[in-house]
Design a protein around this motif. Structure first.
Motif, PDB file in Angstrom:
ATOM      1  N   GLU A 165       0.836  -1.204   0.000  1.00 40.19           N
ATOM      2  CA  GLU A 165       0.000   0.000   0.000  1.00 40.19           C
ATOM      3  C   GLU A 165       0.871   1.254   0.000  1.00 40.19           C
ATOM      4  N   LEU A 166       1.942   1.240   0.793  1.00 43.41           N
ATOM      5  CA  LEU A 166       2.820   2.401   0.882  1.00 43.41           C
ATOM      6  C   LEU A 166       3.589   2.650  -0.416  1.00 43.41           C
ATOM      7  N   ASN A 167       3.881   1.594  -1.139  1.00 41.33           N
ATOM      8  CA  ASN A 167       4.627   1.723  -2.392  1.00 41.33           C
ATOM      9  C   ASN A 167       3.720   1.656  -3.611  1.00 41.33           C
ATOM     10  N   ASN A 168       2.435   1.869  -3.395  1.00 38.75           N
ATOM     11  CA  ASN A 168       1.463   1.900  -4.480  1.00 38.75           C
ATOM     12  C   ASN A 168       1.461   3.298  -5.093  1.00 38.75           C
ATOM     13  N   ILE A 169       1.213   3.379  -6.368  1.00 38.89           N
ATOM     14  CA  ILE A 169       1.220   4.664  -7.079  1.00 38.89           C
ATOM     15  C   ILE A 169       0.232   5.663  -6.461  1.00 38.89           C
ATOM     16  N   LYS A 170      -0.814   5.176  -5.810  1.00 39.08           N
ATOM     17  CA  LYS A 170      -1.786   6.069  -5.157  1.00 39.08           C
ATOM     18  C   LYS A 170      -1.159   6.810  -3.975  1.00 39.08           C
ATOM     19  N   ASN A 171      -0.072   6.280  -3.426  1.00 39.50           N
ATOM     20  CA  ASN A 171       0.604   6.908  -2.292  1.00 39.50           C
ATOM     21  C   ASN A 171       1.765   7.800  -2.744  1.00 39.50           C
ATOM     22  N   PHE A 172       1.875   8.069  -4.032  1.00 34.02           N
ATOM     23  CA  PHE A 172       2.954   8.894  -4.558  1.00 34.02           C
ATOM     24  C   PHE A 172       2.416  10.222  -5.085  1.00 34.02           C
ATOM     25  N   ASN A 173       3.153  11.265  -4.832  1.00 37.65           N
ATOM     26  CA  ASN A 173       2.849  12.580  -5.394  1.00 37.65           C
ATOM     27  C   ASN A 173       4.082  13.111  -6.101  1.00 37.65           C
ATOM     28  N   PRO A 174       3.875  13.861  -7.192  1.00 38.26           N
ATOM     29  CA  PRO A 174       5.001  14.551  -7.812  1.00 38.26           C
ATOM     30  C   PRO A 174       5.400  15.724  -6.927  1.00 38.26           C
ATOM     31  N   SER A 175       6.695  15.903  -6.757  1.00 35.72           N
ATOM     32  CA  SER A 175       7.159  16.960  -5.866  1.00 35.72           C
ATOM     33  C   SER A 175       8.393  17.637  -6.450  1.00 35.72           C
ATOM     34  N   CYS A 176       8.502  18.936  -6.212  1.00 30.70           N
ATOM     35  CA  CYS A 176       9.750  19.626  -6.532  1.00 30.70           C
ATOM     36  C   CYS A 176      10.750  19.269  -5.423  1.00 30.70           C
ATOM     37  N   ARG A 177      12.008  19.518  -5.694  1.00 32.37           N
ATOM     38  CA  ARG A 177      13.063  19.168  -4.736  1.00 32.37           C
ATOM     39  C   ARG A 177      12.864  19.883  -3.390  1.00 32.37           C
ATOM     40  N   MET A 178      12.518  21.161  -3.433  1.00 31.08           N
ATOM     41  CA  MET A 178      12.379  21.907  -2.176  1.00 31.08           C
ATOM     42  C   MET A 178      11.241  21.374  -1.312  1.00 31.08           C
ATOM     43  N   CYS A 179      10.087  21.133  -1.908  1.00 28.00           N
ATOM     44  CA  CYS A 179       8.959  20.621  -1.125  1.00 28.00           C
ATOM     45  C   CYS A 179       9.251  19.225  -0.585  1.00 28.00           C
ATOM     46  N   ASN A 180       9.846  18.373  -1.409  1.00 28.48           N
ATOM     47  CA  ASN A 180      10.156  17.025  -0.966  1.00 28.48           C
ATOM     48  C   ASN A 180      11.160  17.055   0.184  1.00 28.48           C
ATOM     49  N   HIS A 181      12.140  17.938   0.072  1.00 25.05           N
ATOM     50  CA  HIS A 181      13.132  18.061   1.132  1.00 25.05           C
ATOM     51  C   HIS A 181      12.505  18.624   2.402  1.00 25.05           C
ATOM     52  N   TYR A 182      11.669  19.640   2.268  1.00 26.12           N
ATOM     53  CA  TYR A 182      11.070  20.277   3.447  1.00 26.12           C
ATOM     54  C   TYR A 182      10.042  19.365   4.123  1.00 26.12           C
ATOM     55  N   LYS A 183       9.307  18.589   3.350  1.00 31.81           N
ATOM     56  CA  LYS A 183       8.306  17.663   3.912  1.00 31.81           C
ATOM     57  C   LYS A 183       8.990  16.533   4.670  1.00 31.81           C
ATOM     58  N   ARG A 184      10.148  16.135   4.184  1.00 33.14           N
ATOM     59  CA  ARG A 184      10.915  15.041   4.793  1.00 33.14           C
ATOM     60  C   ARG A 184      10.044  13.802   4.946  1.00 33.14           C
ATOM     61  N   ALA A 185      10.025  13.246   6.149  1.00 36.19           N
ATOM     62  CA  ALA A 185       9.235  12.037   6.420  1.00 36.19           C
ATOM     63  C   ALA A 185       7.957  12.388   7.175  1.00 36.19           C
ATOM     64  N   ASP A 186       7.478  13.614   6.965  1.00 36.05           N
ATOM     65  CA  ASP A 186       6.226  14.030   7.619  1.00 36.05           C
ATOM     66  C   ASP A 186       5.027  13.505   6.846  1.00 36.05           C
ATOM     67  N   ASN A 187       3.938  13.281   7.570  1.00 37.65           N
ATOM     68  CA  ASN A 187       2.687  13.014   6.877  1.00 37.65           C
ATOM     69  C   ASN A 187       2.107  14.378   6.471  1.00 37.65           C
ATOM     70  N   LEU A 188       1.007  14.368   5.754  1.00 31.73           N
ATOM     71  CA  LEU A 188       0.456  15.633   5.244  1.00 31.73           C
ATOM     72  C   LEU A 188       0.096  16.618   6.353  1.00 31.73           C
ATOM     73  N   GLU A 189      -0.462  16.110   7.442  1.00 33.15           N
ATOM     74  CA  GLU A 189      -0.884  17.024   8.505  1.00 33.15           C
ATOM     75  C   GLU A 189       0.309  17.646   9.228  1.00 33.15           C
ATOM     76  N   ALA A 190       1.374  16.893   9.429  1.00 36.67           N
ATOM     77  CA  ALA A 190       2.579  17.457  10.040  1.00 36.67           C
ATOM     78  C   ALA A 190       3.220  18.477   9.102  1.00 36.67           C
ATOM     79  N   PHE A 191       3.228  18.178   7.801  1.00 33.06           N
ATOM     80  CA  PHE A 191       3.752  19.120   6.808  1.00 33.06           C
ATOM     81  C   PHE A 191       2.905  20.391   6.785  1.00 33.06           C
ATOM     82  N   ARG A 192       1.597  20.226   6.834  1.00 34.31           N
ATOM     83  CA  ARG A 192       0.683  21.377   6.849  1.00 34.31           C
ATOM     84  C   ARG A 192       0.948  22.250   8.083  1.00 34.31           C
ATOM     85  N   GLU A 193       1.148  21.622   9.221  1.00 31.69           N
ATOM     86  CA  GLU A 193       1.433  22.357  10.459  1.00 31.69           C
ATOM     87  C   GLU A 193       2.742  23.135  10.337  1.00 31.69           C
TER      88      GLU A 193
END
Length: 120
Positions: free
Chosen positions: A50-78
């Motif tokens: 499930e975690l490695n399913n295409i539904k769990n993937f988003n396209p990201s720029c380098r900065m957003c991917n780096h800043y999000k790190r291993a956060d889930n969406l709500e932690a990233f939003r915070e």
């Protein structure tokens, strides 16, 4: 984990070549693939498939991917919701604000992919 070229193309097209988070247009070669539900903090109820399913993937720029790190969406939003306060504490930024060069506004709470879904 290697992602097939055909899957990378599908992820890239998910938001028409834009970063799912900031909305910046990105080239396919520059796209990073983000796990929406991160691998490091994965919910034990979810399988590796499930975690490695295409539904769990988003396209990201380098900065957003780096800043999000291993956060889930709500932690990233915070983190994004307090970014304007943290930026405003920097001396050089305060100088820019005082001289009208910089205008800082709070994050509106929605990522690009959430905005375009509601506009469709």
């Amino acid at each position: 984990m290697a992602i097939k070229k055909s899957d990378r193309q599908k992820i890239y097209e998910k938001y028409n070549g834009h970063c799912a988070y900031c909305g910046k247009e990105i080239a396919l070669k520059d796209m990073q693939v983000d796990h929406i539900e991160p691998l490091r903090n994965w919910d034990r109820a979810k399988t590796q498939e499930e975690l490695n399913n295409i539904k769990n993937f988003n396209p990201s720029c380098r900065m957003c991917n780096h800043y999000k790190r291993a956060d889930n969406l709500e932690a990233f939003r915070e983190s994004m919701s307090t970014l304007h306060k943290r930026i405003s504490k920097l001396y050089i930024v305060r100088v820019g604000i005082d001289h009208g060069i910089i205008n800082i506004k709070p994050f509106d709470g929605k990522f690009y992919f959430e905005k375009i879904v509601t506009n469709r």
